[in-house]
Design a protein around this motif. Structure first.
Motif, PDB file in Angstrom:
ATOM      1  N   LEU A 150      -1.560   1.564  -6.557  1.00 49.34           N
ATOM      2  CA  LEU A 150      -0.729   0.731  -5.701  1.00 49.34           C
ATOM      3  C   LEU A 150      -0.184   1.532  -4.528  1.00 49.34           C
ATOM      4  O   LEU A 150       0.074   2.728  -4.646  1.00 49.34           O
ATOM      5  N   PHE A 151       0.017   0.846  -3.416  1.00 49.63           N
ATOM      6  CA  PHE A 151       0.676   1.432  -2.249  1.00 49.63           C
ATOM      7  C   PHE A 151       1.408   0.310  -1.532  1.00 49.63           C
ATOM      8  O   PHE A 151       0.891  -0.817  -1.440  1.00 49.63           O
ATOM      9  N   ALA A 152       2.599   0.582  -1.029  1.00 53.62           N
ATOM     10  CA  ALA A 152       3.323  -0.376  -0.201  1.00 53.62           C
ATOM     11  C   ALA A 152       4.203   0.394   0.762  1.00 53.62           C
ATOM     12  O   ALA A 152       4.712   1.467   0.441  1.00 53.62           O
ATOM     13  N   ASN A 153       4.373  -0.172   1.951  1.00 55.54           N
ATOM     14  CA  ASN A 153       5.211   0.463   2.956  1.00 55.54           C
ATOM     15  C   ASN A 153       5.882  -0.628   3.777  1.00 55.54           C
ATOM     16  O   ASN A 153       5.218  -1.558   4.244  1.00 55.54           O
ATOM     17  N   TYR A 154       7.193  -0.513   3.914  1.00 55.25           N
ATOM     18  CA  TYR A 154       7.955  -1.418   4.772  1.00 55.25           C
ATOM     19  C   TYR A 154       8.777  -0.538   5.710  1.00 55.25           C
ATOM     20  O   TYR A 154       9.531   0.317   5.241  1.00 55.25           O
ATOM     21  N   HIS A 155       8.591  -0.713   7.007  1.00 53.80           N
ATOM     22  CA  HIS A 155       9.398   0.051   7.942  1.00 53.80           C
ATOM     23  C   HIS A 155       9.888  -0.846   9.075  1.00 53.80           C
ATOM     24  O   HIS A 155       9.278  -1.875   9.367  1.00 53.80           O
ATOM     25  N   LYS A 162      11.119   0.622  12.214  1.00 52.03           N
ATOM     26  CA  LYS A 162      10.998   1.260  13.519  1.00 52.03           C
ATOM     27  C   LYS A 162       9.640   1.921  13.648  1.00 52.03           C
ATOM     28  O   LYS A 162       9.154   2.492  12.684  1.00 52.03           O
ATOM     29  N   PRO A 163       8.982   1.857  14.752  1.00 55.17           N
ATOM     30  CA  PRO A 163       9.391   1.234  15.998  1.00 55.17           C
ATOM     31  C   PRO A 163       9.276  -0.291  15.955  1.00 55.17           C
ATOM     32  O   PRO A 163       9.809  -0.978  16.813  1.00 55.17           O
ATOM     33  N   ASP A 164       8.595  -0.839  14.963  1.00 57.26           N
ATOM     34  CA  ASP A 164       8.410  -2.277  14.805  1.00 57.26           C
ATOM     35  C   ASP A 164       8.515  -2.571  13.313  1.00 57.26           C
ATOM     36  O   ASP A 164       8.153  -1.736  12.481  1.00 57.26           O
ATOM     37  N   THR A 165       8.991  -3.742  12.978  1.00 61.51           N
ATOM     38  CA  THR A 165       9.047  -4.115  11.570  1.00 61.51           C
ATOM     39  C   THR A 165       7.627  -4.418  11.096  1.00 61.51           C
ATOM     40  O   THR A 165       6.925  -5.243  11.685  1.00 61.51           O
ATOM     41  N   ALA A 166       7.225  -3.738  10.030  1.00 60.73           N
ATOM     42  CA  ALA A 166       5.860  -3.901   9.520  1.00 60.73           C
ATOM     43  C   ALA A 166       5.852  -3.744   8.010  1.00 60.73           C
ATOM     44  O   ALA A 166       6.700  -3.062   7.430  1.00 60.73           O
ATOM     45  N   PHE A 167       4.868  -4.383   7.405  1.00 62.25           N
ATOM     46  CA  PHE A 167       4.674  -4.284   5.965  1.00 62.25           C
ATOM     47  C   PHE A 167       3.195  -4.052   5.717  1.00 62.25           C
ATOM     48  O   PHE A 167       2.337  -4.692   6.321  1.00 62.25           O
ATOM     49  N   ALA A 168       2.888  -3.125   4.803  1.00 67.62           N
ATOM     50  CA  ALA A 168       1.505  -2.857   4.416  1.00 67.62           C
ATOM     51  C   ALA A 168       1.463  -2.654   2.912  1.00 67.62           C
ATOM     52  O   ALA A 168       2.434  -2.172   2.310  1.00 67.62           O
TER      53      ALA A 168
END
Length: 166
Positions: free
Chosen positions: A85-90, A92-98
């Protein structure tokens, strides 16, 4: 365990090991969670309990002011079925989810026998040969959704059904 929303959970044994490490504005949480005879019940999941005889979650969370990440070394083990599993929510610089979910090439009977009971009733009793592998990739930037990525593939090798399930 019961929630106000009708979610019920029970297990025979459970263990949790958490390790915290903080440095340079980042918190890392290493987890090793295990349960046997794990039951989950909610009317939106299935009519009866969803049952996992053995489940293990080994993961690494990286948290800072702008992001939360579930490291790609994270593994969920359902019975004999390993899933990366992998997940990333950030923000900055833009709101993104992967996120990504990857199941390595696995003997097909091992795959079907490792699925949680109570959730896939039509597959109960299925018998097959060959192998299966699964890959899911998803990514979205909320301010620019056009380059959205959604890829899902179940790959089979020498797969053959010997007996249909229920």
């Amino acid at each position: 365990l019961h929630s106000d929303h009708g979610l019920k959970c029970r297990f025979k044994t459970a263990s949790a090991k958490l390790t915290f490490n903080s440095s340079k504005g980042q918190l890392q949480i290493q987890t090793d969670l295990r349960a046997t005879d794990f039951h989950l019940n909610h009317w939106r999941l299935a009519e009866s309990d969803v049952v996992c005889p053995q489940v293990q979650f080994k993961g690494l969370f990286n948290i800072n002011n702008d992001a939360v990440e579930l490291d790609s070394s994270t593994t969920l083990l359902l019975q004999n079925l390993p899933v990366k599993l992998f997940a990333n929510y950030h923000t900055k610089p833009d709101t993104a989810f992967a996120m990504s979910i990857q199941m390595p090439e696995t003997v097909s009977d091992t795959f079907f026998n490792s699925l949680p009971g109570g959730m896939f009733g039509t597959l109960k009793g299925i018998s097959c040969t060959g192998t299966l592998a699964y890959d899911l990739q998803f990514s979205i930037h909320t301010n620019q959704p056009d380059p959205l990525i959604f890829y899902s593939a179940l790959k089979r090798k020498n797969f053959r059904l010997n007996h249909y399930g229920a």
